[in-house]
Design a protein around this motif. Structure first.
Motif, PDB file in Angstrom:
ATOM      1  N   ARG A 260       0.841  -1.211   0.000  1.00  0.00           N
ATOM      2  CA  ARG A 260       0.000   0.000   0.000  1.00  0.00           C
ATOM      3  C   ARG A 260       0.873   1.258   0.000  1.00  0.00           C
ATOM      4  NH1 ARG A 260      -3.381   2.939  -1.740  1.00  0.00           N
ATOM      5  NH2 ARG A 260      -4.917   4.057  -0.507  1.00  0.00           N
ATOM      6  N   THR A 261       2.004   1.202   0.717  1.00  0.00           N
ATOM      7  CA  THR A 261       2.906   2.377   0.727  1.00  0.00           C
ATOM      8  C   THR A 261       3.503   2.597  -0.654  1.00  0.00           C
ATOM      9  OG1 THR A 261       4.972   1.214   1.330  1.00  0.00           O
ATOM     10  CG2 THR A 261       3.519   1.873   3.140  1.00  0.00           C
ATOM     11  N   ILE A 262       3.747   1.496  -1.382  1.00  0.00           N
ATOM     12  CA  ILE A 262       4.314   1.610  -2.734  1.00  0.00           C
ATOM     13  C   ILE A 262       3.270   2.177  -3.696  1.00  0.00           C
ATOM     14  CG2 ILE A 262       5.199   0.254  -4.683  1.00  0.00           C
ATOM     15  CD1 ILE A 262       6.529  -1.580  -2.537  1.00  0.00           C
ATOM     16  N   GLU A 263       1.985   1.814  -3.474  1.00  0.00           N
ATOM     17  CA  GLU A 263       0.904   2.375  -4.306  1.00  0.00           C
ATOM     18  C   GLU A 263       0.771   3.879  -4.093  1.00  0.00           C
ATOM     19  OE1 GLU A 263      -2.628   0.261  -3.242  1.00  0.00           O
ATOM     20  OE2 GLU A 263      -1.766  -1.690  -3.753  1.00  0.00           O
ATOM     21  N   LEU A 264       0.976   4.314  -2.840  1.00  0.00           N
ATOM     22  CA  LEU A 264       0.778   5.719  -2.495  1.00  0.00           C
ATOM     23  C   LEU A 264       1.935   6.604  -2.951  1.00  0.00           C
ATOM     24  CD1 LEU A 264      -0.644   5.278   1.113  1.00  0.00           C
ATOM     25  CD2 LEU A 264      -1.881   6.144  -0.871  1.00  0.00           C
ATOM     26  N   ASP A 265       3.116   6.019  -3.051  1.00  0.00           N
ATOM     27  CA  ASP A 265       4.302   6.803  -3.411  1.00  0.00           C
ATOM     28  C   ASP A 265       5.260   5.895  -4.164  1.00  0.00           C
ATOM     29  OD1 ASP A 265       5.957   8.939  -3.588  1.00  0.00           O
ATOM     30  OD2 ASP A 265       6.502   9.039  -1.479  1.00  0.00           O
ATOM     31  N   ASP A 266       6.349   6.452  -4.651  1.00  0.00           N
ATOM     32  CA  ASP A 266       7.355   5.602  -5.297  1.00  0.00           C
ATOM     33  C   ASP A 266       7.878   4.584  -4.293  1.00  0.00           C
ATOM     34  OD1 ASP A 266       7.101   7.007  -7.626  1.00  0.00           O
ATOM     35  OD2 ASP A 266       8.722   8.410  -7.159  1.00  0.00           O
ATOM     36  N   ALA A 267       8.232   3.423  -4.821  1.00  0.00           N
ATOM     37  CA  ALA A 267       8.742   2.353  -3.943  1.00  0.00           C
ATOM     38  C   ALA A 267       9.983   2.829  -3.207  1.00  0.00           C
ATOM     39  CB  ALA A 267       9.073   1.124  -4.774  1.00  0.00           C
ATOM     40  N   THR A 268       9.990   2.602  -1.886  1.00  0.00           N
ATOM     41  CA  THR A 268      11.196   2.917  -1.106  1.00  0.00           C
ATOM     42  C   THR A 268      12.008   1.643  -0.918  1.00  0.00           C
ATOM     43  OG1 THR A 268      10.132   2.471   1.020  1.00  0.00           O
ATOM     44  CG2 THR A 268       9.955   4.718   0.163  1.00  0.00           C
ATOM     45  N   SER A 269      13.302   1.812  -0.804  1.00  0.00           N
ATOM     46  CA  SER A 269      14.166   0.643  -0.623  1.00  0.00           C
ATOM     47  C   SER A 269      13.795  -0.084   0.671  1.00  0.00           C
ATOM     48  CB  SER A 269      15.636   1.067  -0.594  1.00  0.00           C
ATOM     49  OG  SER A 269      15.835   2.080   0.368  1.00  0.00           O
ATOM     50  N   TYR A 270      13.368   0.694   1.701  1.00  0.00           N
ATOM     51  CA  TYR A 270      13.002   0.068   2.976  1.00  0.00           C
ATOM     52  C   TYR A 270      11.805  -0.866   2.792  1.00  0.00           C
ATOM     53  CZ  TYR A 270      11.499  -0.617   7.777  1.00  0.00           C
ATOM     54  OH  TYR A 270      11.115  -1.198   8.966  1.00  0.00           O
ATOM     55  N   ALA A 271      10.759  -0.384   2.109  1.00  0.00           N
ATOM     56  CA  ALA A 271       9.559  -1.211   1.911  1.00  0.00           C
ATOM     57  C   ALA A 271       9.894  -2.463   1.103  1.00  0.00           C
ATOM     58  CB  ALA A 271       8.477  -0.398   1.212  1.00  0.00           C
ATOM     59  N   LEU A 272      10.697  -2.294   0.050  1.00  0.00           N
ATOM     60  CA  LEU A 272      11.078  -3.448  -0.783  1.00  0.00           C
ATOM     61  C   LEU A 272      11.861  -4.477   0.030  1.00  0.00           C
ATOM     62  CD1 LEU A 272      12.171  -1.441  -3.948  1.00  0.00           C
ATOM     63  CD2 LEU A 272      10.134  -2.884  -3.758  1.00  0.00           C
ATOM     64  N   LEU A 273      12.758  -3.983   0.869  1.00  0.00           N
ATOM     65  CA  LEU A 273      13.557  -4.874   1.714  1.00  0.00           C
ATOM     66  C   LEU A 273      12.667  -5.655   2.670  1.00  0.00           C
ATOM     67  CD1 LEU A 273      16.314  -5.850   2.855  1.00  0.00           C
ATOM     68  CD2 LEU A 273      16.281  -3.847   4.351  1.00  0.00           C
ATOM     69  N   ARG A 274      11.724  -4.951   3.321  1.00  0.00           N
ATOM     70  CA  ARG A 274      10.848  -5.618   4.290  1.00  0.00           C
ATOM     71  C   ARG A 274       9.945  -6.653   3.602  1.00  0.00           C
ATOM     72  NH1 ARG A 274      13.650  -5.778   8.148  1.00  0.00           N
ATOM     73  NH2 ARG A 274      11.982  -7.182   8.836  1.00  0.00           N
ATOM     74  N   ILE A 275       9.473  -6.319   2.391  1.00  0.00           N
ATOM     75  CA  ILE A 275       8.648  -7.292   1.651  1.00  0.00           C
ATOM     76  C   ILE A 275       9.478  -8.545   1.380  1.00  0.00           C
ATOM     77  CG2 ILE A 275       7.488  -7.754  -0.550  1.00  0.00           C
ATOM     78  CD1 ILE A 275       6.651  -4.754  -0.564  1.00  0.00           C
ATOM     79  N   GLY A 276      10.727  -8.345   0.984  1.00  0.00           N
ATOM     80  CA  GLY A 276      11.624  -9.487   0.762  1.00  0.00           C
ATOM     81  C   GLY A 276      11.794 -10.323   2.011  1.00  0.00           C
ATOM     82  N   LYS A 277      11.981  -9.654   3.151  1.00  0.00           N
ATOM     83  CA  LYS A 277      12.147 -10.368   4.430  1.00  0.00           C
ATOM     84  C   LYS A 277      10.881 -11.169   4.756  1.00  0.00           C
ATOM     85  CE  LYS A 277      16.157  -8.617   6.164  1.00  0.00           C
ATOM     86  NZ  LYS A 277      17.256  -9.390   6.720  1.00  0.00           N
ATOM     87  N   CYS A 278       9.711 -10.567   4.502  1.00  0.00           N
ATOM     88  CA  CYS A 278       8.444 -11.263   4.784  1.00  0.00           C
ATOM     89  C   CYS A 278       8.301 -12.502   3.912  1.00  0.00           C
ATOM     90  CB  CYS A 278       7.260 -10.323   4.552  1.00  0.00           C
ATOM     91  SG  CYS A 278       7.084  -9.036   5.809  1.00  0.00           S
ATOM     92  N   TYR A 279       8.627 -12.361   2.610  1.00  0.00           N
ATOM     93  CA  TYR A 279       8.543 -13.531   1.726  1.00  0.00           C
ATOM     94  C   TYR A 279       9.513 -14.622   2.171  1.00  0.00           C
ATOM     95  CZ  TYR A 279       5.327 -11.607  -1.741  1.00  0.00           C
ATOM     96  OH  TYR A 279       4.201 -11.130  -2.370  1.00  0.00           O
ATOM     97  N   GLU A 280      10.690 -14.218   2.653  1.00  0.00           N
ATOM     98  CA  GLU A 280      11.650 -15.220   3.129  1.00  0.00           C
ATOM     99  C   GLU A 280      11.083 -15.960   4.345  1.00  0.00           C
ATOM    100  OE1 GLU A 280      16.427 -15.755   4.016  1.00  0.00           O
ATOM    101  OE2 GLU A 280      15.551 -13.744   4.056  1.00  0.00           O
ATOM    102  N   LYS A 281      10.430 -15.206   5.238  1.00  0.00           N
ATOM    103  CA  LYS A 281       9.813 -15.839   6.422  1.00  0.00           C
ATOM    104  C   LYS A 281       8.699 -16.804   6.007  1.00  0.00           C
ATOM    105  CE  LYS A 281      11.919 -13.590   9.852  1.00  0.00           C
ATOM    106  NZ  LYS A 281      12.707 -14.253  10.894  1.00  0.00           N
TER     107      LYS A 281
END
Length: 465
Positions: A260-281
């Motif tokens: 949702r944060t990426i939809e609202l604004d340009d993707a931030t490296s922090y959000a992308l990193l956390r999404i990656g961590k979640c998928y790894e979990k």
């Protein structure tokens, strides 16, 4: 959206003034119009235009105290404090009950680091002002400069009592509570604030943050939900909500919130990193890696992104790939201690000990003084037979860890290895004093030393003492 009459008048005044500058025709403005024009240019950072407007304003209204106070403000901004002070004293002689005079006097005191005197001036301003909120806010800021967080907090609370919509005061109140380690008290205060102002998305967001700090993640998520109901584009609330969902191991929902944060604004490296961590979990390694790669593409200078990819491959025991990515990271930033430590650890796993030793040496050189880094480095130096270098490194480490038994046992073992028995016994005695039971380190790390009867006798003798 329809503009109010005030806004229309304001815009007309600005257009009229800028038209005058272009045509060089001198037009008349009343003093209040000039004040608004000057303050507009100051807010925009256009000080040259503000000064031009002020010059014209004073030519048309030489006796306007309002314009002279604006002049004082600009003089203070330019650090011309003596001239500003002289002008204020002249104004004070004419209008001793004008609160703005005391506010500007306080401003001068603050610039001179005379914050207690500034508070005194502001307290006098309180006697004459109609805008109590603004003055309480200024008092709070002076107390912040003095590091008196308790009184600062009280002032910001008074400000909010006068104007509950003052968002900067709300942020400052929470800051004071947090700095004073009064998170539970802050939660109580913000809940009371919300009772009076239930549609403040800022208050709900701050409440969520406070609940997050005290690890009440369910309550935090509820608060962030309210914030996003009030403002559907509140990016910060979605980000914080995602972090709380991660803490509760609700990784699918966390990914939704980060997206949702990426939809609202340009993707931030922090959000992308956390999404990656979640998928790894969640065990989805393909998507985890995809998002880690997106992270470093978005921000090549973010060390956490490179570390995430490197650690991902380390966990897969794919050390060649891990080394490839840590080398890419080092090519971008070769002074990053976190990269060098991983470079060392990966080379160690691959039995490339000279490269590993170099990595740990560089990690320390660039500021990694953690105990395990020193010990890994020393153990490799010992393995490479560089006993003197290992001793010098441990002596350096002992400056940071003067009472660490693992350092002392290693020093004892290394001194025994080079037959310096006096220093060896000195450090062994220190080690046994600090942690007797850890003498097993000698057996593990220095089996040759452990075999010496003299060493075993020394340890036994220490136990009897």
């Amino acid at each position: 959206m329809q503009l109010s009459n005030e806004e229309e008048d304001y815009n007309l005044s600005l257009s009229k003034f800028e038209s005058m500058l272009k045509t060089n025709k001198v037009l008349f403005f009343d003093s209040e119009e000039f004040e608004e024009i000057i303050l507009h240019y100051l807010d925009m950072g256009k000080s040259a235009l503000a000064k031009k407007a002020l010059k014209l304003a004073l030519e048309q209204h030489p006796r306007s105290s309002g314009l002279k106070l604006v002049q004082v403000e600009m003089l203070i901004y330019d650090d011309k404090l003596e001239i500003a002070e002289k002008l204020l004293n002249e104004l004070y002689a004419i209008e001793p009950t004008n609160e703005e005079i005391y506010i500007q006097k306080a401003n001068i005191c603050s610039k001179r680091d005379q914050h207690e005197k500034a508070v005194e001036m502001l307290k006098i301003a309180l006697e004459y002002t109609d805008d109590y909120a603004d003055v309480y806010n200024l008092i709070g800021m002076e107390y912040l400069f003095m590091d008196n967080l308790e009184l600062a907090k009280e002032s910001f609370i008074k400000c909010l009592e006068e104007d509950f919509e003052d968002q900067s005061a709300l942020y400052n109140v929470v800051y004071c509570f947090e700095f004073l380690d009064q998170n539970q008290e802050a939660i109580v205060y913000i809940n009371k604030y919300i009772d009076k102002n239930p549609y403040s998305e800022i208050a709900w967001h701050q409440l969520g943050r406070l609940y997050y700090v005290v690890k009440e993640y369910e309550s935090a998520i509820r608060a962030f939900d309210y914030a996003t109901l009030i403002d559907e584009e509140f990016l910060g609330a979605f980000m914080e909500k995602a972090k709380a969902l991660e803490r509760l191991k609700k990784y699918d929902l966390a990914i939704e919130s980060y997206n949702r944060t990426i939809e609202l604004d340009d993707a931030t490296s922090y959000a992308l990193l956390r999404i990656g961590k979640c998928y790894e979990k969640l065990g989805n390694k393909v998507l985890a890696l995809k998002y880690f790669n997106k992270t470093v593409h978005e921000d090549p200078l973010l060390d956490k992104g490179w570390i995430a990819i490197t650690d991902f491959y380390v966990r897969q025991k794919n050390f060649q790939k891990a080394l490839f990515f840590v080398n890419k990271a080092l090519a971008i930033d070769n002074q990053n201690k976190l990269y060098w430590k991983r470079f060392a650890a990966i080379n160690k796993q691959m039995n490339l000990f000279e490269e590993a030793e170099f990595g740990y040496r560089k990690a320390v050189e660039f500021g990694d003084y953690q105990l395990d880094t020193w010990l890994f480095w020393v153990d490799i130096l010992q393995f490479l037979g560089e006993f003197e270098s290992a001793i010098q490194t441990l002596l350096q480490a002992s400056e940071y860890f003067p009472e660490e038994n693992e350092v002392e046992y290693r020093l004892a073992g290394l001194y025994f290895m080079i037959s310096d028995n006096i220093k060896a016994k000195f450090h062994l005695s220190n080690a046994l004093r600090l942690n007797y039971d850890n003498y097993i380190l000698l057996e593990d790390l220095f089996p040759v030393v452990w075999e010496k009867k003299m060493v075993r006798n020394y340890i036994d003798k220490h136990k009897k003492q």
